[in-house]
Structure formats: structure tokens, C-alpha cells
Design a protein around this motif. Structure first.
Motif, PDB file in Angstrom:
ATOM      1  N   ARG A 154      51.646  -3.272 -21.703  1.00 14.07           N
ATOM      2  CA  ARG A 154      50.666  -3.889 -20.795  1.00 14.07           C
ATOM      3  C   ARG A 154      49.696  -2.836 -20.273  1.00 14.07           C
ATOM      4  NH1 ARG A 154      52.769  -7.494 -15.654  1.00 14.07           N
ATOM      5  NH2 ARG A 154      50.744  -8.204 -14.846  1.00 14.07           N
ATOM      6  N   VAL A 155      50.235  -1.658 -19.909  1.00 19.36           N
ATOM      7  CA  VAL A 155      49.391  -0.554 -19.440  1.00 19.36           C
ATOM      8  C   VAL A 155      48.460  -0.085 -20.549  1.00 19.36           C
ATOM      9  CG1 VAL A 155      49.392   1.849 -18.657  1.00 19.36           C
ATOM     10  CG2 VAL A 155      51.018   0.228 -17.678  1.00 19.36           C
ATOM     11  N   LYS A 156      48.987   0.093 -21.754  1.00 27.43           N
ATOM     12  CA  LYS A 156      48.171   0.574 -22.864  1.00 27.43           C
ATOM     13  C   LYS A 156      47.043  -0.408 -23.195  1.00 27.43           C
ATOM     14  CE  LYS A 156      50.427   2.319 -26.422  1.00 27.43           C
ATOM     15  NZ  LYS A 156      51.488   2.446 -27.451  1.00 27.43           N
ATOM     16  N   ASN A 157      47.350  -1.697 -23.180  1.00 31.50           N
ATOM     17  CA  ASN A 157      46.317  -2.703 -23.456  1.00 31.50           C
ATOM     18  C   ASN A 157      45.236  -2.688 -22.383  1.00 31.50           C
ATOM     19  OD1 ASN A 157      47.585  -3.566 -25.805  1.00 31.50           O
ATOM     20  ND2 ASN A 157      48.735  -5.175 -24.772  1.00 31.50           N
ATOM     21  N   LEU A 158      45.662  -2.582 -21.118  1.00 29.00           N
ATOM     22  CA  LEU A 158      44.699  -2.506 -20.025  1.00 29.00           C
ATOM     23  C   LEU A 158      43.854  -1.245 -20.122  1.00 29.00           C
ATOM     24  CD1 LEU A 158      46.655  -3.799 -16.906  1.00 29.00           C
ATOM     25  CD2 LEU A 158      44.387  -4.559 -17.625  1.00 29.00           C
ATOM     26  N   ARG A 159      44.498  -0.118 -20.437  1.00 30.41           N
ATOM     27  CA  ARG A 159      43.769   1.156 -20.584  1.00 30.41           C
ATOM     28  C   ARG A 159      42.661   1.028 -21.620  1.00 30.41           C
ATOM     29  NH1 ARG A 159      47.143   5.220 -23.878  1.00 30.41           N
ATOM     30  NH2 ARG A 159      46.426   3.736 -25.472  1.00 30.41           N
ATOM     31  N   ASP A 160      42.985   0.465 -22.771  1.00 33.66           N
ATOM     32  CA  ASP A 160      41.991   0.357 -23.835  1.00 33.66           C
ATOM     33  C   ASP A 160      40.875  -0.608 -23.454  1.00 33.66           C
ATOM     34  OD1 ASP A 160      43.552   2.133 -25.230  1.00 33.66           O
ATOM     35  OD2 ASP A 160      44.498   0.611 -26.493  1.00 33.66           O
ATOM     36  N   PHE A 161      41.244  -1.703 -22.779  1.00 39.55           N
ATOM     37  CA  PHE A 161      40.231  -2.663 -22.332  1.00 39.55           C
ATOM     38  C   PHE A 161      39.282  -2.015 -21.323  1.00 39.55           C
ATOM     39  CE2 PHE A 161      38.957  -5.692 -19.019  1.00 39.55           C
ATOM     40  CZ  PHE A 161      38.180  -6.569 -19.773  1.00 39.55           C
ATOM     41  N   VAL A 162      39.848  -1.327 -20.333  1.00 40.91           N
ATOM     42  CA  VAL A 162      39.020  -0.692 -19.299  1.00 40.91           C
ATOM     43  C   VAL A 162      38.157   0.400 -19.912  1.00 40.91           C
ATOM     44  CG1 VAL A 162      39.072   0.690 -17.175  1.00 40.91           C
ATOM     45  CG2 VAL A 162      40.628  -1.251 -17.448  1.00 40.91           C
ATOM     46  N   TYR A 163      38.721   1.147 -20.857  1.00 36.25           N
ATOM     47  CA  TYR A 163      37.930   2.194 -21.519  1.00 36.25           C
ATOM     48  C   TYR A 163      36.684   1.594 -22.175  1.00 36.25           C
ATOM     49  CZ  TYR A 163      36.310   5.281 -25.194  1.00 36.25           C
ATOM     50  OH  TYR A 163      35.502   6.022 -26.011  1.00 36.25           O
ATOM     51  N   HIS A 164      36.858   0.518 -22.907  1.00 38.21           N
ATOM     52  CA  HIS A 164      35.702  -0.078 -23.606  1.00 38.21           C
ATOM     53  C   HIS A 164      34.688  -0.648 -22.606  1.00 38.21           C
ATOM     54  CE1 HIS A 164      37.062   0.514 -27.680  1.00 38.21           C
ATOM     55  NE2 HIS A 164      38.237  -0.001 -27.392  1.00 38.21           N
ATOM     56  N   GLN A 165      35.188  -1.227 -21.513  1.00 34.76           N
ATOM     57  CA  GLN A 165      34.280  -1.728 -20.484  1.00 34.76           C
ATOM     58  C   GLN A 165      33.473  -0.583 -19.882  1.00 34.76           C
ATOM     59  OE1 GLN A 165      33.854  -5.128 -19.266  1.00 34.76           O
ATOM     60  NE2 GLN A 165      34.794  -5.465 -21.260  1.00 34.76           N
ATOM     61  N   LEU A 166      34.130   0.512 -19.558  1.00 35.26           N
ATOM     62  CA  LEU A 166      33.449   1.660 -18.966  1.00 35.26           C
ATOM     63  C   LEU A 166      32.520   2.329 -19.967  1.00 35.26           C
ATOM     64  CD1 LEU A 166      36.379   3.254 -16.935  1.00 35.26           C
ATOM     65  CD2 LEU A 166      34.396   2.039 -16.014  1.00 35.26           C
ATOM     66  N   HIS A 167      32.948   2.387 -21.210  1.00 34.74           N
ATOM     67  CA  HIS A 167      32.099   2.997 -22.244  1.00 34.74           C
ATOM     68  C   HIS A 167      30.791   2.229 -22.382  1.00 34.74           C
ATOM     69  CE1 HIS A 167      30.781   4.066 -26.373  1.00 34.74           C
ATOM     70  NE2 HIS A 167      31.250   5.244 -26.035  1.00 34.74           N
ATOM     71  N   ASP A 168      30.867   0.900 -22.278  1.00 39.25           N
ATOM     72  CA  ASP A 168      29.658   0.081 -22.362  1.00 39.25           C
ATOM     73  C   ASP A 168      28.736   0.320 -21.161  1.00 39.25           C
ATOM     74  OD1 ASP A 168      30.495  -0.993 -24.739  1.00 39.25           O
ATOM     75  OD2 ASP A 168      31.267  -2.856 -23.859  1.00 39.25           O
ATOM     76  N   MET A 169      29.309   0.662 -19.999  1.00 39.56           N
ATOM     77  CA  MET A 169      28.495   0.930 -18.806  1.00 39.56           C
ATOM     78  C   MET A 169      27.893   2.330 -18.812  1.00 39.56           C
ATOM     79  SD  MET A 169      30.796  -0.427 -15.636  1.00 39.56           S
ATOM     80  CE  MET A 169      32.089  -1.624 -15.918  1.00 39.56           C
ATOM     81  N   SER A 170      28.505   3.240 -19.535  1.00 36.95           N
ATOM     82  CA  SER A 170      28.130   4.654 -19.461  1.00 36.95           C
ATOM     83  C   SER A 170      26.791   4.925 -20.133  1.00 36.95           C
ATOM     84  CB  SER A 170      29.211   5.512 -20.113  1.00 36.95           C
ATOM     85  OG  SER A 170      29.280   5.264 -21.508  1.00 36.95           O
ATOM     86  N   SER A 171      26.203   6.070 -19.792  1.00 36.24           N
ATOM     87  CA  SER A 171      24.958   6.510 -20.413  1.00 36.24           C
ATOM     88  C   SER A 171      24.858   8.026 -20.266  1.00 36.24           C
ATOM     89  CB  SER A 171      23.746   5.834 -19.756  1.00 36.24           C
ATOM     90  OG  SER A 171      23.644   6.234 -18.399  1.00 36.24           O
ATOM     91  N   ASP A 172      23.944   8.621 -21.001  1.00 38.60           N
ATOM     92  CA  ASP A 172      23.818  10.082 -20.989  1.00 38.60           C
ATOM     93  C   ASP A 172      23.458  10.633 -19.622  1.00 38.60           C
ATOM     94  OD1 ASP A 172      24.448  10.163 -23.652  1.00 38.60           O
ATOM     95  OD2 ASP A 172      22.360  10.249 -24.343  1.00 38.60           O
ATOM     96  N   ASP A 173      22.757   9.851 -18.817  1.00 38.17           N
ATOM     97  CA  ASP A 173      22.302  10.362 -17.515  1.00 38.17           C
ATOM     98  C   ASP A 173      23.115   9.815 -16.338  1.00 38.17           C
ATOM     99  OD1 ASP A 173      21.440   7.799 -17.744  1.00 38.17           O
ATOM    100  OD2 ASP A 173      19.356   8.180 -17.141  1.00 38.17           O
ATOM    101  N   SER A 174      24.215   9.077 -16.623  1.00 38.62           N
ATOM    102  CA  SER A 174      25.046   8.550 -15.530  1.00 38.62           C
ATOM    103  C   SER A 174      26.454   9.135 -15.598  1.00 38.62           C
ATOM    104  CB  SER A 174      25.087   7.019 -15.575  1.00 38.62           C
ATOM    105  OG  SER A 174      25.642   6.552 -16.809  1.00 38.62           O
ATOM    106  N   PHE A 175      27.261   8.637 -16.506  1.00 37.03           N
ATOM    107  CA  PHE A 175      28.619   9.164 -16.644  1.00 37.03           C
ATOM    108  C   PHE A 175      29.125   8.900 -18.057  1.00 37.03           C
ATOM    109  CE2 PHE A 175      29.511   4.723 -15.758  1.00 37.03           C
ATOM    110  CZ  PHE A 175      30.670   4.454 -16.485  1.00 37.03           C
ATOM    111  N   SER A 176      30.157   9.621 -18.433  1.00 37.33           N
ATOM    112  CA  SER A 176      30.858   9.374 -19.695  1.00 37.33           C
ATOM    113  C   SER A 176      32.321   9.145 -19.373  1.00 37.33           C
ATOM    114  CB  SER A 176      30.707  10.563 -20.647  1.00 37.33           C
ATOM    115  OG  SER A 176      31.247  11.740 -20.075  1.00 37.33           O
ATOM    116  N   VAL A 177      33.026   8.468 -20.286  1.00 35.71           N
ATOM    117  CA  VAL A 177      34.444   8.213 -20.086  1.00 35.71           C
ATOM    118  C   VAL A 177      35.206   8.738 -21.298  1.00 35.71           C
ATOM    119  CG1 VAL A 177      34.229   5.869 -21.040  1.00 35.71           C
ATOM    120  CG2 VAL A 177      36.216   6.462 -19.624  1.00 35.71           C
ATOM    121  N   GLN A 178      36.305   9.421 -21.009  1.00 34.65           N
ATOM    122  CA  GLN A 178      37.107  10.062 -22.044  1.00 34.65           C
ATOM    123  C   GLN A 178      38.137   9.068 -22.585  1.00 34.65           C
ATOM    124  OE1 GLN A 178      36.878  13.620 -22.612  1.00 34.65           O
ATOM    125  NE2 GLN A 178      38.201  13.346 -24.376  1.00 34.65           N
TER     126      GLN A 178
END
Length: 368
Positions: free
Chosen positions: A278-302
Motif C-alpha cells: 500500500r505504501v509503495k503504491n502510494l509512493r509511486d502515485f504521489v511521485y507521478h503527481q509531483l513530477h507532473d507539477m514540477s518544473s525547472d524553475d520550481s522544484f524537482s522530485v526524486q
């Protein structure tokens, strides 16, 4: 997950869904701070299962010391991970084993090498044992450069984490073996506190390399930090040496029982596995959501192989705004590196709130 179309299984599924609904409702109504700062697993064992374990604890002899050598549990753990009992040392969580390793090795080694960044406790134990140390810089993307590994002609204690905290990246096994072969005069410690969220482990290498110790814990991937149990696997010679620095009765009878149940009781191991997935699935979901929000001049997500995500901010104003927004919403996160935010994966409700806040912070920063 496999579903069997029988009335009993359907009842269990309905009961599980009702339980999840009730939990989510309670989370929405809670006034307690949201703890997303110390990499705990958000999901506990089912209450009924904990009651069963408590009844078994009641049958133990509370007036007797536990087995000093934890003989039966050591043999069980060795069988569970595929090594011999002489390759296993049990402890009161991985932190106690870390302290034990440093206390022992500081007697005959003159230096240590640790990563940067890494678990802050490693800096503390180096200072406590007055053990000078060098750092091996990990790139911002979590990659390792063998050419920058600190030069060491004298034997040293080398401590590496996989996955790394706070970056979340895992060490390739080929790199571990390269280091073990290149520096046979050094003792290597691989801290696998978060390895259950990733793929693979270095435990199998301890029977091939005599200069390797691998530390494991129940605190992260098993979601049982209150149980206070960890173990290490290593060559028989190293384990025997470390045993000379063991504090008596570090593993109590109640911890022994729970660890035994975790290994031998399918209901306990299944509950832990479900929570972890459940944690791993949530982690991957949140990562993709954050990656879509990120940009070169705002933030990046690892991308992460652990139960947390690291956000690196280019826009300091955005980071300060998010800090304020998290504080006002009683959400506690960690700031382990300059211009960075580490986010432990929480429940579905908690991560939904976090994503809304970050999305709002991005929108506000775009307007400013």
C-alpha cells in the motif's frame, strides 16, 4: 491480490472495505498533527491481530530473563534470510547495532567513510567514538561515482545506506561488489533499513565476502518500530567479534515473540506485506503527481526506492510558502538538506491533503 468468489471471502472483503472507510473518516476528523517527517509506516497491524499477539504475550513467563543468546530466534532468522546462525547477530533495533559496530571497530580502525548525505546518526556515533571520518559525496540524482570514493590506504569502516536516506536511491549490487573487491582491507556496512521498499538485498553476499556487514530492521519496511528489533548478517568472524560488545538482553521476550510470529504466522506476514505494498503504491502515485507539477524553475522530485520522496526546490520563495502552509495545516515534514523537503508517505487522505497544498503552492508561486 487474489480474490476468491466465495461468500466468506466476499464478507471479509466487505469488512476490510468498511474498516478502511472508517479509518479514512477518522483521519478527516482528527485534530492531531500529521506525522510525515520520520519515515514511519502509516498503517498499523489490524487490531484483532494485535489482540491475538497480546494474548500470546500473556502466556510468557514475565518473571524470567529471555535467552541471553536468543538461540532459537537467531536460528529462525538465519533460515529465513538464507544464511547460517553464526552469520546473524540480533539487536534492539538497527540503531543499537550501529552503535555496537562503531564501538567495536573504533578499537582497531583509525577512520571511517560515510556517505553525504546520509542518516545523521552516523555522524553522531563517529563523534561519540572519536573516530575521524571522510565523506563520499553522492550526486543530487542519487548516483555514485567510484572515482570520488575517498582514498584510503589504512583499514577503514565504510558505511553505506541502500536505499539512501534522504535521497531514496538504492546501491547497485555490482557497485557494492566492486568496492568490496577493491578495498578488502576495509570493513563495509550496508544499512538496508528501507530495503523492503526496494528490490534486492546484499545479505547473500556475506557468505562470499568476509569484510561485509548488512544491517536490517523491522522499523521501516515491516512497519514495527515500537517492537525495537534489528539484526545484522556478516561473516562468522566479524559476527563473533561484534558479540563481544553485546549488551546483555538487548532483545526481550515480547520482541522475540512478535518477530517469531512475523516469520512463522502467515496472518502477520500477510498484514505486513499488504501495508508495505500500500505504501509503495502510494509512493509511486504521489511521485507521478509531483513530477507532473514540477518544473525547472520550481522544484524537482526524486524517484524513490524507500517510503519517502525528496523534493529539491529551485524557488526558495515557494519552499518558504509551503513550509508556512504545512505548519498552518499541522503537517510535519522534514528538511534534511538545504532547499529540500523530505516527505514520508502517509495514508491516502494525508497524501491527498499534501498534494492539494503543494499544487496550491505552485499556483501561488506562478502568480507571484
Amino acid at each position: 491480490m487474489q480474490f476468491i468468489s466465495t461468500p466468506a471471502s466476499l464478507c471479509r472483503a466487505a469488512s476490510d472495505f468498511a474498516s478502511i472507510q472508517q479509518t479514512l473518516l477518522q483521519e478527516r476528523q482528527s485534530d492531531l498533527p500529521t506525522r510525515l517527517h520520520c519515515n514511519e509506516t502509516a498503517f498499523d497491524l489490524p487490531h484483532a491481530l494485535k489482540q491475538e499477539l497480546a494474548l500470546k504475550m500473556a502466556d510468557l513467563a514475565w518473571n524470567r530473563y529471555p535467552d541471553f543468546y536468543n538461540t532459537e530466534l537467531t536460528a529462525l532468522m538465519a533460515q529465513h534470510v538464507g544464511v547460517l546462525p553464526e552469520n546473524i547477530l540480533l539487536g534492539n533495533g538497527s540503531s543499537q547495532l550501529i552503535q555496537q559496530i562503531f564501538s567495536c571497530c573504533a578499537k582497531f580502525l583509525s577512520a571511517a567513510i560515510i556517505e553525504h548525505p546520509t542518516f545523521t546518526f552516523y555522524h553522531q556515533v563517529c563523534h561519540n567514538e572519536r573516530l575521524p571520518y571522510q565523506t563520499w559525496q553522492i550526486a543530487d540524482d542519487g548516483s555514485y561515482d567510484l572515482d570520488t570514493f575517498p582514498a584510503t590506504e589504512e583499514p577503514a569502516l565504510v558505511v553505506l545506506t541502500s536505499p539512501n536516506n534522504p535521497l531514496g536511491t538504492a546501491l547497485p549490487q555490482q557497485l557494492i561488489e566492486t568496492l568490496l573487491l577493491r578495498y578488502p582491507h576495509c570493513i563495509f556496512v550496508i544499512d538496508e533499513a528501507y530495503a523492503e521498499f526496494a528490490d534486492g538485498t546484499a545479505v547473500s553476499l556475506v557468505q562470499k565476502y568476509t569484510n561485509l556487514l548488512v544491517i536490517k530492521t523491522l522499523s521501516k519496511g515491516y512497519g514495527l518500530p515500537s517492537v525495537r528489533f534489528g539484526y545484522l548478517a556478516g561473516s562468522a568472524e566479524l559476527v563473533q567479534l561484534l558479540k563481544k560488545f553485546t549488551v546483555p538482553f538487548t532483545v526481550n521476550s515480547f520482541t522475540e515473540l512478535i518477530v517469531n510470529e512475523l516469520i512463522t504466522n502467515p496472518a502477520v506476514s500477510k498484514a505486513v506485506r499488504i501495508n508495505r505494498e500500500r505504501v509503495k503504491n502510494l509512493r509511486d502515485f504521489v511521485y507521478h503527481q509531483l513530477h507532473d507539477m514540477s518544473s525547472d524553475d520550481s522544484f524537482s522530485v526524486q524517484a524513490s526506492a524507500a517510503n519517502f520522496l525528496l523534493l529539491r526546490f529551485e524557488d526558495d520563495l515557494m519552499l518558504q510558502q509551503l513550509k508556512s502552509m504545512f505548519d498552518s495545516n499541522q503537517i510535519v515534514v522534514s528538511y534534511p538538506l538545504p532547499n529540500c523537503l523530505r516527505l514520508t508517505i502517509g495514508t491516502e487522505v494525508e497524501m491527498s491533503r499534501v498534494l492539494r497544498i503543494i499544487r496550491k503552492g505552485v499556483s501561488v508561486a506562478a502568480v507571484v
